[in-house]
Design an enzyme around this catalytic site. Structure first.
Site, PDB file in Angstrom:
ATOM      1  N   GLN A   1       0.858  -1.188   0.110  1.00  0.00           N
ATOM      2  CA  GLN A   1      -0.009  -0.023   0.185  1.00  0.00           C
ATOM      3  C   GLN A   1       0.868   1.353   0.050  1.00  0.00           C
ATOM      4  OE1 GLN A   1      -0.221  -2.677   1.795  1.00  0.00           O
ATOM      5  NE2 GLN A   1      -2.497  -3.166   2.125  1.00  0.00           N
TER       6      GLN A   1
ATOM      7  N   TRP B   1       5.551 -12.657  -0.395  1.00  0.00           N
ATOM      8  CA  TRP B   1       4.421 -12.135  -0.303  1.00  0.00           C
ATOM      9  C   TRP B   1       4.352 -10.661  -0.728  1.00  0.00           C
ATOM     10  CZ3 TRP B   1       3.654 -14.000   5.193  1.00  0.00           C
ATOM     11  CH2 TRP B   1       3.324 -15.370   5.178  1.00  0.00           C
TER      12      TRP B   1
ATOM     13  N   TRP C   1      -4.647   3.702   7.323  1.00  0.00           N
ATOM     14  CA  TRP C   1      -4.363   2.798   7.829  1.00  0.00           C
ATOM     15  C   TRP C   1      -4.055   3.013   9.513  1.00  0.00           C
ATOM     16  CZ3 TRP C   1       1.148   2.139   9.949  1.00  0.00           C
ATOM     17  CH2 TRP C   1       1.510   0.881  10.173  1.00  0.00           C
ATOM     18  N   ARG C   2      -4.807   2.119  10.269  1.00  0.00           N
ATOM     19  CA  ARG C   2      -4.514   2.093  11.704  1.00  0.00           C
ATOM     20  C   ARG C   2      -3.597   1.373  11.941  1.00  0.00           C
ATOM     21  NH1 ARG C   2      -6.530  -1.287  15.494  1.00  0.00           N
ATOM     22  NH2 ARG C   2      -6.029  -0.707  17.612  1.00  0.00           N
ATOM     23  N   ALA C   3      -2.433   1.538  12.548  1.00  0.00           N
ATOM     24  CA  ALA C   3      -1.244   0.721  12.589  1.00  0.00           C
ATOM     25  C   ALA C   3      -1.160  -0.549  13.374  1.00  0.00           C
ATOM     26  CB  ALA C   3      -0.158   1.531  13.132  1.00  0.00           C
TER      27      ALA C   3
ATOM     28  N   HIS D   1      -8.046  -1.676   9.665  1.00  0.00           N
ATOM     29  CA  HIS D   1      -7.557  -2.036  10.980  1.00  0.00           C
ATOM     30  C   HIS D   1      -8.297  -1.126  12.069  1.00  0.00           C
ATOM     31  CE1 HIS D   1      -4.594  -4.576   9.276  1.00  0.00           C
ATOM     32  NE2 HIS D   1      -3.592  -3.688   9.036  1.00  0.00           N
TER      33      HIS D   1
ATOM     34  N   GLU E   1      -7.985  -4.955   5.457  1.00  0.00           N
ATOM     35  CA  GLU E   1      -7.950  -6.078   6.597  1.00  0.00           C
ATOM     36  C   GLU E   1      -8.610  -5.329   7.856  1.00  0.00           C
ATOM     37  OE1 GLU E   1      -3.755  -6.501   7.259  1.00  0.00           O
ATOM     38  OE2 GLU E   1      -3.383  -7.661   5.470  1.00  0.00           O
TER      39      GLU E   1
ATOM     40  N   TYR F   1      -6.637  -6.394  13.546  1.00  0.00           N
ATOM     41  CA  TYR F   1      -5.924  -7.711  14.093  1.00  0.00           C
ATOM     42  C   TYR F   1      -6.297  -7.869  15.546  1.00  0.00           C
ATOM     43  CZ  TYR F   1      -2.802  -7.572  10.069  1.00  0.00           C
ATOM     44  OH  TYR F   1      -2.339  -7.631   8.723  1.00  0.00           O
TER      45      TYR F   1
END
Length: 775
Positions: A101, A127, A379-381, A414, A435, A438
């Site tokens: 990204q 990957w 993006w949330r880390a 996230h 995603e 997590y």
């Protein structure tokens, strides 16, 4: 500058930024028009750009590459860099840009091949989780290899090699053919509306200008393929040039209020106030990954409800005090019609944590109508500074309240609640990658709809919306910390104006018991493990709201074929059906009697009688229980029994290959046509597969079955046998594959090990579903 000086500068920057993913350094390497003989790699926070009006004005003979050597070929963290507006003639014929990204590729002319991945130390394709290509030409083949997803817009190439989960092509010349989900291609022939990203360039007189491409509709191919990109130039003296050591929010706002445009040079800008864009047609351009940080809990940047603002090349880091929004386009209640001159946003990244801890409620909020988004990463880390469920909190990455908003390339990940919330009508999204978080600590803290639904959908379209359309959506899970369930990856209203084309869910990894239960609106199977393949990936080809219960049956499966592979097994394959909501599976009928079901377009019927004719049909079904008409009938006769007709029992057997991939050789022996083994790389002479039967056995036939990956059969092969796995002698059989089932017969041999060497070349990967040995 001499080539050696350029090389020294670029190498010095790369040595500092190759693996420094949260560095505070920022660089723009800008090449004036001309020809350069250099070869260098590009690391984090580095922007490489030509300063010509067109990509052909700057030619680099040698190479500009992005590798992933720092992480053993794993490019899933190769973020935050940009390459644009030049021609490269790679010295070895290949340009490697292994990125994920926030690494846009724009206005490139690559005179050779483009590879979007890197190899690990064992020459396996590492990957990668990118990416974005726009307004570019590649003279050779593009090889994504292990790239999980990719958006290409208004570009062209000689050929496109493969896909993994979600590849979207909008307005591209020579887009690949194939039917989602295998291959995972979504092709939209024309880009409905776009303004290409503004860029800095030098006129022939030596004057610096910023070029602003014109708004275009219904386009295909690069904007500069037949001449200069249409648009207008703005002299650099009309810009306030911000430098991080001197610019403040006050000085920037003073310049904007005087009618200036804004150019951010590389660096990190600590902002004590909101940057306010209030004038129509203002251009705000960042170079060198310029990064803006709100320090007092304010909105970092706001845009008035005016025509034609252009924001490009900006990274926002959340500040230490919670902000309601980081970037706000139009105030709440915006209502103006901007269809003739919309605001456009290009290469915008919003981060929460990672480099420094921070928090906000909403990353980007779009209140204005007709806004164009052209590549976002919100993006949330999940790692780095502050990464924790209650630390770097962000509720939503994107909230859209405006009408007729169009976004190309929405990467959104996230956040603690819904990743995307869409409240406006007429929205369109071309490619979505997400995603979900997590780090959910338990199910109880992650319940939506007043605590009645497991988890928060990644892509949420409000129930009040009556028109919305999206193409190529992928939602992935890795519930690292708890056995958490998400009910549906996507939630949309069931009304006739809502349509989604090609959606997939993926279980990347996670705690046992975690899952995404459905793809869209309680429809589609669950993903919960890496094996079998249907436990890892589920797809829905089409969703169309009906405003009532689903009563429409899927289309009839077509092109059913039946192939006898032994005295007791017949393999079936057929083309996929479509459905207004989504196909949930297929029922298989043998001689008119239901004998099994398959979630994919293939099925192996076993336990049959030798030398017997069997006839088959297939029906598609959806989650509502609607069933299609029967397919065409296909018949096959099982092979004779005895001799080469009986397959050896494979219990305890093992297999290994060179090269290998994330789809291991063990899949060849699991009895399932839903899994496969693959090399993960195009066919080349010398690739090999070894099967260990654990004891000496007599045999005289092999069947290598690639049904379901029909182009992946060995173009050439040599078969060797051995009792010790070391001494192989001469080949017992050689030949050429001509279709998905390769049958090899030879004089009876007694051996423990079988080695198959692939001797041909093809752009397809070498793969098989099952490997059987007969006597």
């Amino acid at each position: 500058m001499s080539a050696s000086d350029i090389g020294n500068v670029a190498t010095s920057i790369f040595s500092r930024l190759e693996s420094n993913e949260f560095s505070s350094e920022r660089y723009a390497l800008l090449f004036k028009p001309g020809t350069y003989n250099v070869n260098f790699n590009v690391g984090f926070y580095t922007h490489v750009a030509g300063l010509g009006q067109n990509p052909g004005d700057v030619t680099i003979n040698g190479g500009v590459n992005v590798n992933a050597d720092w992480d053993n070929g794993n490019a899933t963290r190769n973020f935050w860099r940009a390459l644009e507006n030049y021609t490269v003639v790679p010295s070895n014929g290949q340009t490697q840009i292994a990125v994920s990204q926030a690494a846009p590729l724009r206005r490139l002319h690559i005179k050779g091949e483009l590879h979007l991945f890197d190899f690990d130390s064992n020459w396996n394709a590492g990957w990668a989780s990118g990416g974005f290509l726009a307004d570019s030409i590649v003279d050779g083949q593009i090889v994504p290899a292990s790239q999980q997803q990719w958006l290409s817009r208004n570009s062209r190439w000689a050929s496109w090699n493969n896909g993994v989960w979600n590849m979207v092509f909008v307005g591209c010349n020579n887009a690949p053919s194939g039917q989602f989900p295998n291959p995972p291609y979504t092709v939209v022939p024309q880009t409905p509306i776009i303004r290409e990203k503004p860029y800095l360039y030098i006129r022939s007189s030596g004057q610096y200008d910023v070029f602003v491409p014109a708004l275009q509709t219904n386009t295909q191919g690069p904007s500069w393929a037949s001449g200069s990109t249409p648009g207008q130039s703005i002299s650099i003296d009309q810009f306030y040039i911000a430098r991080p050591e001197t610019a403040t929010a006050a000085s920037i706002n003073a310049a904007l209020s005087q009618g200036k445009h804004l150019l951010f040079t590389p660096g990190i800008y600590q902002l004590s106030d909101t940057i306010r864009i209030t004038n129509a047609n203002t251009v705000v351009l960042g170079i060198g990954l310029a990064t803006l940080v709100p320090t007092h809990g304010q909105v970092a940047m706001s845009v008035a409800d005016v025509d034609g603002v252009k924001l490009a090349g900006l990274t926002f880091d959340a500040g230490p005090i919670n902000s309601p929004t980081i970037l706000e386009v139009g105030p709440t209640g915006s209502s103006a019609n901007h269809s003739a001159n919309p605001t456009s946003l290009h290469d915008i990244t919003v981060r929460t944590g990672g480099a420094t801890n921070g928090r906000y409620d909403v990353g980007i909020k779009i209140n204005s109508n007709h806004v164009i988004g052209d590549h976002f990463w919100l993006w949330r880390a999940d790692h780095g500074v502050g990464a924790g469920w209650t630390s770097n909190v962000s509720k939503n990455g994107l909230v859209v309240n405006g009408s007729n908003v169009t976004i190309y390339g929405l990467f959104n990940e996230h956040h603690n609640e819904y990743q995307t919330v869409w409240n406006g009508n007429g929205g369109r999204v071309y490619f979505y990658q997400s995603e979900i978080p997590y780090d959910v600590p338990n199910q109880a803290v992650w319940m939506s709809q007043n605590g009645t639904v497991n988890g928060y959908a990644s892509y949420k379209v409000a129930n009040s919306v009556t028109s919305h359309e999206a193409w190529g959506l992928g939602v992935y899970s890795y519930f690292r910390d708890a056995a958490v369930k998400l009910n549906s990856a996507i939630e949309v209203p069931n009304v006739q104006g809502v349509k989604l084309h090609h959606a997939t869910t993926i279980w990347l990894n996670g705690t046992a018991g975690s899952e995404i239960t459905h793809v869209i609106n309680n429809t589609g199977g669950r993903v919960y493990a890496n094996s079998p393949s249907e436990a890892m990936r589920q797809t829905l080809t089409e969703f169309a709201g009906t405003g009532a219960g689903d009563t429409q049956a899927p289309s009839t499966p077509a092109s059913l074929t039946a192939t006898a592979v032994s005295s007791s097994q017949i393999n079936l394959s057929w083309s996929a059906s479509t459905d207004n909501v989504g196909v949930s599976g297929y029922d298989v009928y043998r001689n008119g009697v239901l004998v099994g079901s398959s979630p994919s377009t293939s099925y192996s019927d076993t336990g049959l009688t030798a030398s017997t004719v069997y006839s088959y049909t297939v029906r598609a079904k959806d989650a509502a229980g609607n069933t299609s008409a029967a397919s065409n009938a296909a018949s096959a006769t099982t092979q004779p029994g005895g001799g080469t007709g009986a397959a050896l029992v494979r219990t305890g057997w093992t297999a290994a290959s060179t090269p290998s991939s994330s789809e291991p050789a063990a899949n060849l022996l699991d009895g399932s046509m839903s899994t496969r083994w693959t090399t993960g790389t195009p066919m080349a002479p010398g690739q090999s597969l070894i099967v260990d039967m654990k004891e000496v056995k007599s045999f005289n036939k092999l069947v290598m079955d690639s049904t379901g990956s029909n182009n992946d059969y060995a173009r050439g092969y040599e078969v060797y046998v051995s009792n010790d796995g070391t001494s192989w002698g001469t080949a017992v059989a050689t030949g050429t594959g001509t279709g998905p089932v390769v049958t090899v017969t030879f004089t009876t041999r007694a051996a423990r090990y079988i080695r198959v060497v692939q001797t041909g070349s093809a752009s397809s990967w070498w793969s098989m579903r099952e490997f059987n040995v007969y006597y």
